[in-house]
Design a protein around this motif. Structure first.
Motif, PDB file in Angstrom:
ATOM      1  N   LEU A  19       0.849  -1.180   0.000  1.00  0.00           N
ATOM      2  CA  LEU A  19       0.000   0.000   0.000  1.00  0.00           C
ATOM      3  C   LEU A  19       0.890   1.237   0.000  1.00  0.00           C
ATOM      4  CD1 LEU A  19      -2.831   1.247   0.129  1.00  0.00           C
ATOM      5  CD2 LEU A  19      -2.629   1.203   2.630  1.00  0.00           C
ATOM      6  N   PHE A  20       0.856   1.968  -1.106  1.00  0.00           N
ATOM      7  CA  PHE A  20       1.506   3.273  -1.174  1.00  0.00           C
ATOM      8  C   PHE A  20       0.496   4.252  -0.610  1.00  0.00           C
ATOM      9  CE2 PHE A  20       3.809   0.781  -4.210  1.00  0.00           C
ATOM     10  CZ  PHE A  20       5.107   1.256  -4.130  1.00  0.00           C
ATOM     11  N   MET A  21       0.896   4.946   0.451  1.00  0.00           N
ATOM     12  CA  MET A  21      -0.058   5.750   1.207  1.00  0.00           C
ATOM     13  C   MET A  21       0.604   6.996   1.785  1.00  0.00           C
ATOM     14  SD  MET A  21      -0.300   3.335   4.633  1.00  0.00           S
ATOM     15  CE  MET A  21      -1.356   4.476   5.539  1.00  0.00           C
ATOM     16  N   LYS A  22      -0.230   7.908   2.255  1.00  0.00           N
ATOM     17  CA  LYS A  22       0.253   9.071   2.991  1.00  0.00           C
ATOM     18  C   LYS A  22       0.292   8.675   4.452  1.00  0.00           C
ATOM     19  CE  LYS A  22      -1.475  12.426  -0.322  1.00  0.00           C
ATOM     20  NZ  LYS A  22      -2.465  13.487  -0.583  1.00  0.00           N
ATOM     21  N   GLY A  23       1.508   8.586   4.984  1.00  0.00           N
ATOM     22  CA  GLY A  23       1.696   8.133   6.355  1.00  0.00           C
ATOM     23  C   GLY A  23       2.066   6.660   6.373  1.00  0.00           C
ATOM     24  N   THR A  24       1.849   6.035   7.523  1.00  0.00           N
ATOM     25  CA  THR A  24       2.181   4.618   7.697  1.00  0.00           C
ATOM     26  C   THR A  24       0.925   3.866   8.125  1.00  0.00           C
ATOM     27  OG1 THR A  24       2.724   4.874  10.043  1.00  0.00           O
ATOM     28  CG2 THR A  24       4.523   5.216   8.444  1.00  0.00           C
ATOM     29  N   LYS A  25       1.003   2.535   8.101  1.00  0.00           N
ATOM     30  CA  LYS A  25      -0.162   1.750   8.514  1.00  0.00           C
ATOM     31  C   LYS A  25      -0.504   1.997   9.982  1.00  0.00           C
ATOM     32  CE  LYS A  25       2.536  -2.421   8.132  1.00  0.00           C
ATOM     33  NZ  LYS A  25       2.490  -3.813   7.682  1.00  0.00           N
ATOM     34  N   GLU A  26       0.504   2.352  10.790  1.00  0.00           N
ATOM     35  CA  GLU A  26       0.249   2.667  12.202  1.00  0.00           C
ATOM     36  C   GLU A  26      -0.256   4.088  12.378  1.00  0.00           C
ATOM     37  OE1 GLU A  26       3.356   1.574  11.162  1.00  0.00           O
ATOM     38  OE2 GLU A  26       3.219  -0.510  11.807  1.00  0.00           O
ATOM     39  N   MET A  27       0.129   4.995  11.468  1.00  0.00           N
ATOM     40  CA  MET A  27      -0.263   6.398  11.585  1.00  0.00           C
ATOM     41  C   MET A  27      -0.526   7.007  10.207  1.00  0.00           C
ATOM     42  SD  MET A  27       1.551   9.487  13.692  1.00  0.00           S
ATOM     43  CE  MET A  27       1.356   8.661  15.241  1.00  0.00           C
ATOM     44  N   PRO A  28      -1.677   6.688   9.619  1.00  0.00           N
ATOM     45  CA  PRO A  28      -2.028   7.287   8.323  1.00  0.00           C
ATOM     46  C   PRO A  28      -2.141   8.806   8.446  1.00  0.00           C
ATOM     47  CG  PRO A  28      -3.482   5.443   8.862  1.00  0.00           C
ATOM     48  CD  PRO A  28      -2.679   5.759  10.093  1.00  0.00           C
ATOM     49  N   ARG A  35      -8.505   4.906   5.551  1.00  0.00           N
ATOM     50  CA  ARG A  35      -9.583   3.953   5.268  1.00  0.00           C
ATOM     51  C   ARG A  35      -9.025   2.642   4.723  1.00  0.00           C
ATOM     52  NH1 ARG A  35     -14.554   5.636   1.664  1.00  0.00           N
ATOM     53  NH2 ARG A  35     -14.984   6.814   3.543  1.00  0.00           N
ATOM     54  N   VAL A  36      -8.132   2.725   3.737  1.00  0.00           N
ATOM     55  CA  VAL A  36      -7.589   1.502   3.127  1.00  0.00           C
ATOM     56  C   VAL A  36      -6.724   0.747   4.127  1.00  0.00           C
ATOM     57  CG1 VAL A  36      -6.198   0.544   1.264  1.00  0.00           C
ATOM     58  CG2 VAL A  36      -7.732   2.466   0.799  1.00  0.00           C
ATOM     59  N   ALA A  37      -5.856   1.464   4.841  1.00  0.00           N
ATOM     60  CA  ALA A  37      -5.016   0.809   5.853  1.00  0.00           C
ATOM     61  C   ALA A  37      -5.884   0.189   6.943  1.00  0.00           C
ATOM     62  CB  ALA A  37      -4.032   1.814   6.459  1.00  0.00           C
ATOM     63  N   GLY A  38      -6.951   0.879   7.334  1.00  0.00           N
ATOM     64  CA  GLY A  38      -7.850   0.359   8.354  1.00  0.00           C
ATOM     65  C   GLY A  38      -8.504  -0.948   7.940  1.00  0.00           C
ATOM     66  N   ASN A  51       5.328   5.064   2.750  1.00  0.00           N
ATOM     67  CA  ASN A  51       4.903   6.422   3.049  1.00  0.00           C
ATOM     68  C   ASN A  51       5.404   7.364   1.955  1.00  0.00           C
ATOM     69  OD1 ASN A  51       4.278   8.926   4.074  1.00  0.00           O
ATOM     70  ND2 ASN A  51       5.486   8.699   5.943  1.00  0.00           N
ATOM     71  N   VAL A  52       4.494   7.794   1.074  1.00  0.00           N
ATOM     72  CA  VAL A  52       4.896   8.675  -0.027  1.00  0.00           C
ATOM     73  C   VAL A  52       5.246  10.079   0.451  1.00  0.00           C
ATOM     74  CG1 VAL A  52       3.537   7.364  -1.702  1.00  0.00           C
ATOM     75  CG2 VAL A  52       2.536   9.405  -0.643  1.00  0.00           C
ATOM     76  N   LEU A  53       4.848  10.427   1.665  1.00  0.00           N
ATOM     77  CA  LEU A  53       5.186  11.756   2.192  1.00  0.00           C
ATOM     78  C   LEU A  53       6.666  11.854   2.575  1.00  0.00           C
ATOM     79  CD1 LEU A  53       2.070  12.449   4.453  1.00  0.00           C
ATOM     80  CD2 LEU A  53       2.494  13.240   2.115  1.00  0.00           C
ATOM     81  N   ALA A  54       7.303  10.705   2.736  1.00  0.00           N
ATOM     82  CA  ALA A  54       8.710  10.681   3.131  1.00  0.00           C
ATOM     83  C   ALA A  54       9.650  10.949   1.960  1.00  0.00           C
ATOM     84  CB  ALA A  54       9.056   9.338   3.770  1.00  0.00           C
TER      85      ALA A  54
END
Length: 120
Positions: A19-28, A35-38, A51-54
């Protein structure tokens, strides 16, 4: 840019679920990523989060890689599945269960059913 594409390609191919996401699975860090990580977390899916924000190069690179303009982006067995709306629809219709089963990805079926019951 080719280095970022190679990095993304290797990540997608080396992990069953990414999952490419903003944030991490522990802290979206955004509602769509949350929603997707949840859903994945609740279903007990083992997945790699990126984490694409990194890294701005990865943030743009994943959009170019998939030719999809938004994040989050879910990949299963090297294949692009979709973003938040698609994953949500697949979750509610039960298609995600079939995808995970057919792909050999372990998940908690009871948890998936509970999500659908709560959203019926």
């Amino acid at each position: 840019m080719s280095d970022v594409k190679t990095q993304i390609d290797e990540t997608v191919k080396a992990n069953n679920v990414v999952l490419f996401m903003k944030g991490t699975k522990e802290m979206p860090q955004c509602g769509f990523s949350s929603r997707v990580a949840g859903v994945l977390n609740f279903m007990g899916v083992d997945y790699q989060d990126v984490n694409v924000l990194a890294d701005e190069a990865v943030r743009q690179g994943i959009k170019d890689y998939s030719d999809w303009p938004t994040v989050p982006q879910l990949y299963v067995k090297g294949e692009f599945v979709g973003g938040c709306d698609i994953v949500t629809e697949m979750m509610l219709s039960g298609e995600i269960d079939t995808l995970f089963t057919d792909s050999g990805v372990a998940f908690n079926k009871d948890a998936a059913d509970k999500i659908r019951e709560a959203n019926a």
